[in-house]
Design a protein around this motif. Structure first.
Motif, PDB file in Angstrom:
ATOM      1  N   ARG A  19      58.392  19.511 -10.658  1.00 29.05           N
ATOM      2  CA  ARG A  19      59.305  19.140  -8.946  1.00 29.05           C
ATOM      3  C   ARG A  19      59.441  20.818  -9.155  1.00 29.05           C
ATOM      4  NH1 ARG A  19      64.422  16.355  -6.491  1.00 29.05           N
ATOM      5  NH2 ARG A  19      65.149  18.043  -7.702  1.00 29.05           N
ATOM      6  N   LEU A  20      59.127  21.522  -7.922  1.00 27.52           N
ATOM      7  CA  LEU A  20      59.411  23.101  -7.782  1.00 27.52           C
ATOM      8  C   LEU A  20      60.459  22.958  -6.619  1.00 27.52           C
ATOM      9  CD1 LEU A  20      55.601  24.912  -7.938  1.00 27.52           C
ATOM     10  CD2 LEU A  20      57.546  23.971  -9.028  1.00 27.52           C
ATOM     11  N   SER A  21      61.300  24.197  -7.125  1.00 23.36           N
ATOM     12  CA  SER A  21      61.919  24.320  -5.351  1.00 23.36           C
ATOM     13  C   SER A  21      62.194  25.411  -5.089  1.00 23.36           C
ATOM     14  CB  SER A  21      63.103  24.002  -6.370  1.00 23.36           C
ATOM     15  OG  SER A  21      63.806  23.058  -6.232  1.00 23.36           O
ATOM     16  N   CYS A  22      62.504  25.809  -4.002  1.00 22.61           N
ATOM     17  CA  CYS A  22      62.587  26.301  -2.790  1.00 22.61           C
ATOM     18  C   CYS A  22      64.157  26.655  -2.521  1.00 22.61           C
ATOM     19  CB  CYS A  22      61.690  26.091  -1.683  1.00 22.61           C
ATOM     20  SG  CYS A  22      61.473  27.633  -0.924  1.00 22.61           S
ATOM     21  N   VAL A  23      65.005  27.456  -2.592  1.00 23.09           N
ATOM     22  CA  VAL A  23      66.450  27.719  -2.078  1.00 23.09           C
ATOM     23  C   VAL A  23      65.821  28.840  -0.568  1.00 23.09           C
ATOM     24  CG1 VAL A  23      68.436  27.317  -3.038  1.00 23.09           C
ATOM     25  CG2 VAL A  23      66.704  25.942  -4.409  1.00 23.09           C
ATOM     26  N   ALA A  24      66.136  28.519   0.360  1.00 24.08           N
ATOM     27  CA  ALA A  24      66.921  29.707   1.049  1.00 24.08           C
ATOM     28  C   ALA A  24      68.733  29.526   1.697  1.00 24.08           C
ATOM     29  CB  ALA A  24      66.714  28.429   2.587  1.00 24.08           C
ATOM     30  N   SER A  25      68.760  30.645   1.509  1.00 26.26           N
ATOM     31  CA  SER A  25      70.234  31.188   1.369  1.00 26.26           C
ATOM     32  C   SER A  25      70.233  31.771   2.598  1.00 26.26           C
ATOM     33  CB  SER A  25      70.533  32.017   0.032  1.00 26.26           C
ATOM     34  OG  SER A  25      69.628  33.298   0.171  1.00 26.26           O
ATOM     35  N   GLN A  82      57.164  18.301  -5.608  1.00 24.38           N
ATOM     36  CA  GLN A  82      56.497  17.322  -6.731  1.00 24.38           C
ATOM     37  C   GLN A  82      54.892  17.682  -6.916  1.00 24.38           C
ATOM     38  OE1 GLN A  82      59.054  15.768  -8.107  1.00 24.38           O
ATOM     39  NE2 GLN A  82      57.506  14.762  -9.677  1.00 24.38           N
ATOM     40  N   MET A  83      55.046  17.542  -8.427  1.00 19.04           N
ATOM     41  CA  MET A  83      53.595  17.993  -8.921  1.00 19.04           C
ATOM     42  C   MET A  83      53.256  17.007  -9.871  1.00 19.04           C
ATOM     43  SD  MET A  83      53.054  21.971  -8.370  1.00 19.04           S
ATOM     44  CE  MET A  83      53.825  22.224 -10.014  1.00 19.04           C
ATOM     45  N   ASP A  84      52.442  15.997  -9.165  1.00 24.50           N
ATOM     46  CA  ASP A  84      51.943  14.711 -10.978  1.00 24.50           C
ATOM     47  C   ASP A  84      51.014  14.676 -10.966  1.00 24.50           C
ATOM     48  OD1 ASP A  84      54.550  12.983  -8.657  1.00 24.50           O
ATOM     49  OD2 ASP A  84      54.499  12.946 -10.280  1.00 24.50           O
ATOM     50  N   SER A  85      50.526  14.407 -11.795  1.00 21.10           N
ATOM     51  CA  SER A  85      49.218  14.596 -13.104  1.00 21.10           C
ATOM     52  C   SER A  85      48.674  15.640 -12.758  1.00 21.10           C
ATOM     53  CB  SER A  85      47.984  12.966 -11.734  1.00 21.10           C
ATOM     54  OG  SER A  85      48.235  12.199 -11.497  1.00 21.10           O
ATOM     55  N   LEU A  86      49.422  16.381 -13.475  1.00 21.66           N
ATOM     56  CA  LEU A  86      48.975  18.271 -13.234  1.00 21.66           C
ATOM     57  C   LEU A  86      47.424  18.208 -13.923  1.00 21.66           C
ATOM     58  CD1 LEU A  86      52.393  19.363 -13.552  1.00 21.66           C
ATOM     59  CD2 LEU A  86      50.279  20.186 -11.662  1.00 21.66           C
ATOM     60  N   LYS A  87      46.527  18.857 -13.264  1.00 20.75           N
ATOM     61  CA  LYS A  87      45.608  19.283 -13.640  1.00 20.75           C
ATOM     62  C   LYS A  87      45.567  20.634 -14.862  1.00 20.75           C
ATOM     63  CE  LYS A  87      42.813  16.248 -10.821  1.00 20.75           C
ATOM     64  NZ  LYS A  87      41.555  16.121 -10.304  1.00 20.75           N
ATOM     65  N   PRO A  88      44.177  21.318 -15.768  1.00 18.85           N
ATOM     66  CA  PRO A  88      44.815  22.814 -15.807  1.00 18.85           C
ATOM     67  C   PRO A  88      44.520  23.873 -14.848  1.00 18.85           C
ATOM     68  CG  PRO A  88      43.736  21.327 -17.549  1.00 18.85           C
ATOM     69  CD  PRO A  88      44.364  20.248 -16.538  1.00 18.85           C
ATOM     70  N   GLU A  89      43.546  23.264 -13.539  1.00 19.08           N
ATOM     71  CA  GLU A  89      43.527  23.961 -12.120  1.00 19.08           C
ATOM     72  C   GLU A  89      44.244  24.459 -11.006  1.00 19.08           C
ATOM     73  OE1 GLU A  89      41.777  21.720 -13.466  1.00 19.08           O
ATOM     74  OE2 GLU A  89      40.870  19.832 -11.504  1.00 19.08           O
ATOM     75  N   ASP A  90      45.357  23.464 -11.718  1.00 15.38           N
ATOM     76  CA  ASP A  90      46.770  23.542 -11.009  1.00 15.38           C
ATOM     77  C   ASP A  90      47.397  24.833 -11.358  1.00 15.38           C
ATOM     78  OD1 ASP A  90      47.167  20.051 -11.002  1.00 15.38           O
ATOM     79  OD2 ASP A  90      46.184  22.112  -9.232  1.00 15.38           O
ATOM     80  N   THR A  91      47.089  25.798 -12.638  1.00 14.14           N
ATOM     81  CA  THR A  91      47.480  26.720 -12.472  1.00 14.14           C
ATOM     82  C   THR A  91      47.706  27.555 -12.488  1.00 14.14           C
ATOM     83  OG1 THR A  91      46.961  25.872 -15.785  1.00 14.14           O
ATOM     84  CG2 THR A  91      47.782  28.262 -14.797  1.00 14.14           C
TER      85      THR A  91
END
Length: 125
Positions: A19-25, A82-91
């Motif tokens: 799960r990646l987060s993008c936090v703003a300030s 949210q990233m599920d079922s990740l594949k090598p091409e998602d790198t």
């Protein structure tokens, strides 16, 4: 100071999740459409997902549909991927970009500016 900071990347095996987060300030992220992008070495950047201001419109890259989910948490001034079922091409290096003037229409990925520094996602066994 106005900025977006990404986090949550890492090394995961194929089939794993992150799960990646993008936090703003310095500004209210709800007033901005936010795009997640990724770039692999030697390749052009790809627009992975976009969520419009207030969350009314969402778009995904075809190759991640059904596996990735973008969302907002207004209280935390954060957009998640949210990233599920990740594949090598998602790198790739994943980063978020915000813009108060843009929506998440069909050509959204061509309209957002640059971002970074980003967070590295590596999918490998």
């Amino acid at each position: 100071q106005v900025q977006l900071v990404e986090s949550g990347g890492g090394l995961v095996p194929p089939g794993g999740s992150l799960r990646l987060s993008c936090v703003a300030s310095g500004f209210t992220l709800d007033d901005y459409s936010v795009g997640w992008f990724r770039q692999a070495p030697g390749k052009e950047r790809e627009g992975v997902s976009c969520i419009s201001m207030k969350g009314g419109n969402i778009n995904y890259l075809d190759s991640v549909k059904g596996r990735f989910t973008i969302s907002r948490d207004s209280a935390k001034n954060t957009v998640y991927l949210q990233m599920d079922s990740l594949k090598p091409e998602d790198t790739g290096l994943y980063y978020c970009v915000g813009d108060p003037r843009l929506s998440c229409g069909v050509s959204w990925s061509k309209l957002f500016g640059s971002g970074g520094p980003g967070t590295q996602v590596t999918v490998s066994s």
